[in-house]
Design a protein around this motif. Sequence first.
Motif, PDB file in Angstrom:
ATOM      1  N   ARG A 141      11.679  -2.749   3.206  1.00  0.00           N
ATOM      2  CA  ARG A 141      12.799  -1.245   3.646  1.00  0.00           C
ATOM      3  C   ARG A 141      14.059  -1.323   3.112  1.00  0.00           C
ATOM      4  N   MET A 144      14.716  -2.505  -0.600  1.00  0.00           N
ATOM      5  CA  MET A 144      14.160  -1.136  -0.915  1.00  0.00           C
ATOM      6  C   MET A 144      15.623  -0.852  -1.504  1.00  0.00           C
ATOM      7  N   VAL A 149      15.159  -1.314  -5.218  1.00  0.00           N
ATOM      8  CA  VAL A 149      13.768  -2.172  -5.701  1.00  0.00           C
ATOM      9  C   VAL A 149      12.317  -1.474  -5.407  1.00  0.00           C
ATOM     10  N   SER A 150      12.088  -1.267  -6.033  1.00  0.00           N
ATOM     11  CA  SER A 150      10.370  -0.900  -5.932  1.00  0.00           C
ATOM     12  C   SER A 150       9.599  -1.043  -5.096  1.00  0.00           C
ATOM     13  N   GLU A 151       8.552   0.093  -3.819  1.00  0.00           N
ATOM     14  CA  GLU A 151       8.455  -1.417  -2.871  1.00  0.00           C
ATOM     15  C   GLU A 151       7.651  -1.981  -2.910  1.00  0.00           C
ATOM     16  N   GLU A 152       6.287  -2.141  -4.456  1.00  0.00           N
ATOM     17  CA  GLU A 152       5.900  -3.418  -4.556  1.00  0.00           C
ATOM     18  C   GLU A 152       6.621  -4.592  -5.073  1.00  0.00           C
ATOM     19  N   TYR A 153       8.168  -4.945  -5.974  1.00  0.00           N
ATOM     20  CA  TYR A 153       8.434  -5.256  -6.199  1.00  0.00           C
ATOM     21  C   TYR A 153       9.101  -5.805  -4.224  1.00  0.00           C
TER      22      TYR A 153
END
Length: 196
Positions: A141, A144, A149-153
Amino acid sequence: MTVIGITGPTGAGKTTVLNVLAELGGAVADCDAVYHQLLLTDVSMQNELKNRFGREIFDENGYLRRKELGAIVFGDRSALDDLNAITHRHIVAELRRLIARAEEAGRPAMALDAVALLESGAGGLCDVTVAVTAPEELRVRRVMAREGVSEEYAWARVGAQKPSAWFEARCTYTLRNDGDRESLEAKARTLFESIF
């Protein structure tokens, strides 16, 4: 003067801990910033890198071509080991100068901030080391929010680093950041006041 190594995975709260140390009069050396400065100013390090990896890893303005160097080292363990041996030696030498300067200035402590503190040899300069750790979900968190950035990244970044237990097992002290910022600041202040 006490030299304190601060390490831990991304998103754990090292910056908050370093800010507390600075408030208490300590000096701070960001090892990543030292590395980037040396890439621009340390002709000896630049020449060693050129001799090992080719002159083309630097552009005509003297800036490192990171993608070109990355293409060489990330698929070749021996090349990566050579890169680390060259850069870590120069970083440690510069850190020694910064520590001496902080001591001359009468600072009570100097923090060395580095994810690779223990692997690089910089940990050997420290009187004590502090692991700053946090649960992976919190770190994701924070990454991000900090970097947009995205949660996946963010999970990929967190997953690519050593786990908290690795840092905790190798450091003198651990600051677990599992609450809010004020809680971590209070823990850090208490720890630093007991160290210096």
